[in-house]
Design a protein around this motif. Structure first.
Motif, PDB file in Angstrom:
ATOM      1  N   THR A  24       0.765  -1.274   0.042  1.00 33.91           N
ATOM      2  CA  THR A  24       0.029  -0.057   0.048  1.00 33.91           C
ATOM      3  C   THR A  24       1.057   1.442  -0.064  1.00 33.91           C
ATOM      4  O   THR A  24       2.005   1.292   0.584  1.00 33.91           O
ATOM      5  CB  THR A  24      -0.919  -0.031   1.223  1.00 33.91           C
ATOM      6  OG1 THR A  24      -0.129   0.014   2.197  1.00 33.91           O
ATOM      7  CG2 THR A  24      -1.939  -1.170   1.088  1.00 33.91           C
ATOM      8  N   ASN A  27      -0.202   7.020   1.371  1.00 32.27           N
ATOM      9  CA  ASN A  27      -1.590   7.724   1.716  1.00 32.27           C
ATOM     10  C   ASN A  27      -2.655   7.016   1.145  1.00 32.27           C
ATOM     11  O   ASN A  27      -3.586   7.631   0.975  1.00 32.27           O
ATOM     12  CB  ASN A  27      -1.231   9.026   0.311  1.00 32.27           C
ATOM     13  CG  ASN A  27      -0.314   9.849   0.908  1.00 32.27           C
ATOM     14  OD1 ASN A  27      -0.284  10.437   2.024  1.00 32.27           O
ATOM     15  ND2 ASN A  27       0.546  10.259  -0.175  1.00 32.27           N
ATOM     16  N   GLY A  28      -2.530   5.565   1.286  1.00 34.46           N
ATOM     17  CA  GLY A  28      -3.697   4.842   1.252  1.00 34.46           C
ATOM     18  C   GLY A  28      -3.235   3.888  -0.065  1.00 34.46           C
ATOM     19  O   GLY A  28      -2.104   3.523  -0.266  1.00 34.46           O
ATOM     20  N   GLN A  53      -9.774  10.710   6.260  1.00 33.26           N
ATOM     21  CA  GLN A  53      -9.155   9.471   6.675  1.00 33.26           C
ATOM     22  C   GLN A  53     -10.234   8.203   6.554  1.00 33.26           C
ATOM     23  O   GLN A  53     -11.262   8.449   7.271  1.00 33.26           O
ATOM     24  CB  GLN A  53      -8.316   9.601   7.906  1.00 33.26           C
ATOM     25  CG  GLN A  53      -7.445   8.251   8.180  1.00 33.26           C
ATOM     26  CD  GLN A  53      -6.609   8.436   9.423  1.00 33.26           C
ATOM     27  OE1 GLN A  53      -7.571   9.005  10.383  1.00 33.26           O
ATOM     28  NE2 GLN A  53      -5.729   7.730   9.691  1.00 33.26           N
ATOM     29  N   THR A  56     -13.289   6.245   0.779  1.00 31.10           N
ATOM     30  CA  THR A  56     -12.920   6.078  -0.464  1.00 31.10           C
ATOM     31  C   THR A  56     -13.639   6.698  -1.601  1.00 31.10           C
ATOM     32  O   THR A  56     -14.994   7.122  -1.462  1.00 31.10           O
ATOM     33  CB  THR A  56     -13.364   4.297  -0.733  1.00 31.10           C
ATOM     34  OG1 THR A  56     -12.579   3.642   0.353  1.00 31.10           O
ATOM     35  CG2 THR A  56     -13.026   3.763  -2.153  1.00 31.10           C
ATOM     36  N   TRP A  68      -9.730   5.794  -4.887  1.00 27.86           N
ATOM     37  CA  TRP A  68      -8.494   5.816  -3.738  1.00 27.86           C
ATOM     38  C   TRP A  68      -9.054   5.714  -2.594  1.00 27.86           C
ATOM     39  O   TRP A  68     -10.204   6.427  -2.323  1.00 27.86           O
ATOM     40  CB  TRP A  68      -7.613   6.859  -4.013  1.00 27.86           C
ATOM     41  CG  TRP A  68      -6.546   6.950  -3.307  1.00 27.86           C
ATOM     42  CD1 TRP A  68      -6.204   7.274  -1.961  1.00 27.86           C
ATOM     43  CD2 TRP A  68      -5.076   6.284  -3.926  1.00 27.86           C
ATOM     44  NE1 TRP A  68      -4.994   6.926  -1.910  1.00 27.86           N
ATOM     45  CE2 TRP A  68      -4.406   6.247  -2.675  1.00 27.86           C
ATOM     46  CE3 TRP A  68      -4.984   5.466  -4.786  1.00 27.86           C
ATOM     47  CZ2 TRP A  68      -3.117   5.615  -2.682  1.00 27.86           C
ATOM     48  CZ3 TRP A  68      -3.772   5.045  -4.812  1.00 27.86           C
ATOM     49  CH2 TRP A  68      -2.713   5.253  -3.936  1.00 27.86           C
ATOM     50  N   HIS A  69      -8.632   4.808  -1.682  1.00 25.27           N
ATOM     51  CA  HIS A  69      -8.984   4.550  -0.356  1.00 25.27           C
ATOM     52  C   HIS A  69      -8.059   5.285   0.552  1.00 25.27           C
ATOM     53  O   HIS A  69      -6.943   4.923   0.584  1.00 25.27           O
ATOM     54  CB  HIS A  69      -9.235   3.003  -0.137  1.00 25.27           C
ATOM     55  CG  HIS A  69      -9.404   2.977   1.349  1.00 25.27           C
ATOM     56  ND1 HIS A  69     -10.714   3.185   2.083  1.00 25.27           N
ATOM     57  CD2 HIS A  69      -8.715   2.354   2.536  1.00 25.27           C
ATOM     58  CE1 HIS A  69     -10.663   2.879   3.347  1.00 25.27           C
ATOM     59  NE2 HIS A  69      -9.399   2.371   3.453  1.00 25.27           N
ATOM     60  N   PHE A  70      -8.414   6.224   1.304  1.00 27.08           N
ATOM     61  CA  PHE A  70      -7.396   6.923   2.000  1.00 27.08           C
ATOM     62  C   PHE A  70      -7.052   6.578   3.237  1.00 27.08           C
ATOM     63  O   PHE A  70      -7.631   7.073   4.403  1.00 27.08           O
ATOM     64  CB  PHE A  70      -7.895   8.643   2.159  1.00 27.08           C
ATOM     65  CG  PHE A  70      -7.996   9.311   0.996  1.00 27.08           C
ATOM     66  CD1 PHE A  70      -6.865   9.949   0.571  1.00 27.08           C
ATOM     67  CD2 PHE A  70      -9.176   9.173  -0.067  1.00 27.08           C
ATOM     68  CE1 PHE A  70      -6.817  10.550  -0.618  1.00 27.08           C
ATOM     69  CE2 PHE A  70      -8.948   9.966  -1.294  1.00 27.08           C
ATOM     70  CZ  PHE A  70      -7.746  10.666  -1.618  1.00 27.08           C
ATOM     71  N   ASP A  71      -6.532   5.274   3.285  1.00 31.16           N
ATOM     72  CA  ASP A  71      -6.108   4.714   4.777  1.00 31.16           C
ATOM     73  C   ASP A  71      -4.561   5.247   4.906  1.00 31.16           C
ATOM     74  O   ASP A  71      -3.493   4.683   4.823  1.00 31.16           O
ATOM     75  CB  ASP A  71      -5.969   3.132   4.378  1.00 31.16           C
ATOM     76  CG  ASP A  71      -5.772   2.386   5.617  1.00 31.16           C
ATOM     77  OD1 ASP A  71      -5.771   2.842   6.593  1.00 31.16           O
ATOM     78  OD2 ASP A  71      -5.452   1.055   5.381  1.00 31.16           O
ATOM     79  N   THR A  72      -4.775   6.506   5.144  1.00 26.98           N
ATOM     80  CA  THR A  72      -3.356   7.151   5.436  1.00 26.98           C
ATOM     81  C   THR A  72      -2.952   6.642   6.880  1.00 26.98           C
ATOM     82  O   THR A  72      -3.295   6.482   7.860  1.00 26.98           O
ATOM     83  CB  THR A  72      -3.567   8.629   5.419  1.00 26.98           C
ATOM     84  OG1 THR A  72      -4.370   8.994   6.601  1.00 26.98           O
ATOM     85  CG2 THR A  72      -4.231   9.018   4.096  1.00 26.98           C
TER      86      THR A  72
END
Length: 107
Positions: A24, A27-28, A53, A56, A68-72
């Motif tokens: 990953t 930033n996601g 955060q 998606t 984009w999935h923002f799994d920061t």
């Protein structure tokens, strides 16, 4: 002996390619369009976008799009959209602002 070397090479290469595919981004990560909770149209006049955060988002830029999935790693962050956009998408120098998600922080 040749068969053994081929098997050994595959045994080494497979875990490396699998880990690279699942890696990953800080930033996601890319996501499927169907996973998007909302759509953001990026126009030439767009200067920035706000996301949360864990959210998606599907970005539509002209006739192209990406999700984009923002799994920061950090609760709040900002970076150029071009950092996560696929090659060939003109993001018009848009900046992404990621805000903390209260669900992640007990807020």
């Amino acid at each position: 002996m040749k068969k053994f070397l081929t098997i050994a090479a595959l045994a080494i290469a497979l875990p490396l390619s699998a880990s690279a595919a699942n890696k990953t981004h800080v930033n996601g990560s890319a996501a499927t369009a169907s996973a998007a909770a909302r759509v953001i149209n990026v126009l030439p006049k767009t200067k920035h976008v706000n996301v949360e955060q864990g959210e998606t988002v599907k970005f539509v830029v002209g006739d192209k799009s990406f999700t984009w999935h923002f799994d920061t790693l950090r609760a709040s962050d900002s970076f150029p959209l071009s950092k996560i956009a696929p090659a060939g998408i003109d993001t018009h120098r848009v900046r992404v602002y990621v805000s903390p998600n209260p669900l992640y922080h007990g807020g």
